[in-house]
Design a protein around this motif. Structure first.
Motif, PDB file in Angstrom:
ATOM      1  N   ASP A  68      31.833  79.366   9.552  1.00  0.00           N
ATOM      2  CA  ASP A  68      31.839  78.707  10.857  1.00  0.00           C
ATOM      3  C   ASP A  68      30.927  79.523  11.751  1.00  0.00           C
ATOM      4  N   SER A  82      34.677  82.832  13.105  1.00  0.00           N
ATOM      5  CA  SER A  82      34.752  83.560  11.832  1.00  0.00           C
ATOM      6  C   SER A  82      35.399  84.934  12.020  1.00  0.00           C
ATOM      7  N   SER A  86      38.929  85.991  10.338  1.00  0.00           N
ATOM      8  CA  SER A  86      38.974  87.199   9.500  1.00  0.00           C
ATOM      9  C   SER A  86      40.054  88.162   9.960  1.00  0.00           C
ATOM     10  N   VAL A  98      35.010  85.326   4.579  1.00  0.00           N
ATOM     11  CA  VAL A  98      34.789  84.530   5.784  1.00  0.00           C
ATOM     12  C   VAL A  98      33.469  84.982   6.398  1.00  0.00           C
ATOM     13  N   ASN A 100      30.139  84.161   9.286  1.00  0.00           N
ATOM     14  CA  ASN A 100      29.560  83.454  10.424  1.00  0.00           C
ATOM     15  C   ASN A 100      28.282  82.814   9.901  1.00  0.00           C
TER      16      ASN A 100
END
Length: 143
Positions: A68, A82, A86, A98, A100
């Protein structure tokens, strides 16, 4: 593509908390995923909620990956979804990948995951980016 959050300041923090209590979209995703056999899932546009990650990693025992690039204001500071996700997952002892990243340029190799989950993402993209996002989702999913 980075979007500014509509949830700003103290009111934004309260609205964010209220929205995180909604479980119906999560329930629909789980209901649909219950009928699919898979060992890995990429949640493209994961947002800050841990519900799907917990279901996939703990409930299904599958590998969970999330991307994301959205952000919101938390306690007066910009924070990426993100990073929020996380941190929450780490607090719960769940170790997953996870990142970005932009759905139009996913940081994974071709045929990387069994399933790509996309919910509440496409409606925020202009048409040309919708096409790019669909192409990326198809590229990283196993055929």
């Amino acid at each position: 593509m980075l979007k500014e959050s509509m949830y700003q300041g103290d009111a934004g923090d309260k609205e964010k908390e209220r929205l995180e209590t909604f479980s119906y979209p999560h329930q629909v995703s789980c209901m649909l995923l219950d009928d699919i056999t898979f060992r890995s899932l990429l949640d493209a546009g994961a947002g800050p909620s841990t519900m799907l990650a917990e279901y996939i990693a703990n409930g299904r025992g599958a590998d969970y990956y999330a991307v994301d690039n959205g952000k919101m204001v938390v306690n007066g500071q910009d924070k990426f979804f993100s990073d929020i996700l996380s941190e929450k997952l780490a607090q719960r002892g769940i170790t997953v990948d996870v990142r970005n990243a932009d759905i139009c340029n996913l940081p994974y190799q071709d045929n990387f995951v069994d399933v790509v989950h996309v919910r509440f993402v496409m409606m925020h993209l202009p048409h040309d980016q919708k096409v790019a996002a669909i192409n990326e989702v198809v590229r990283v999913s196993k055929k």
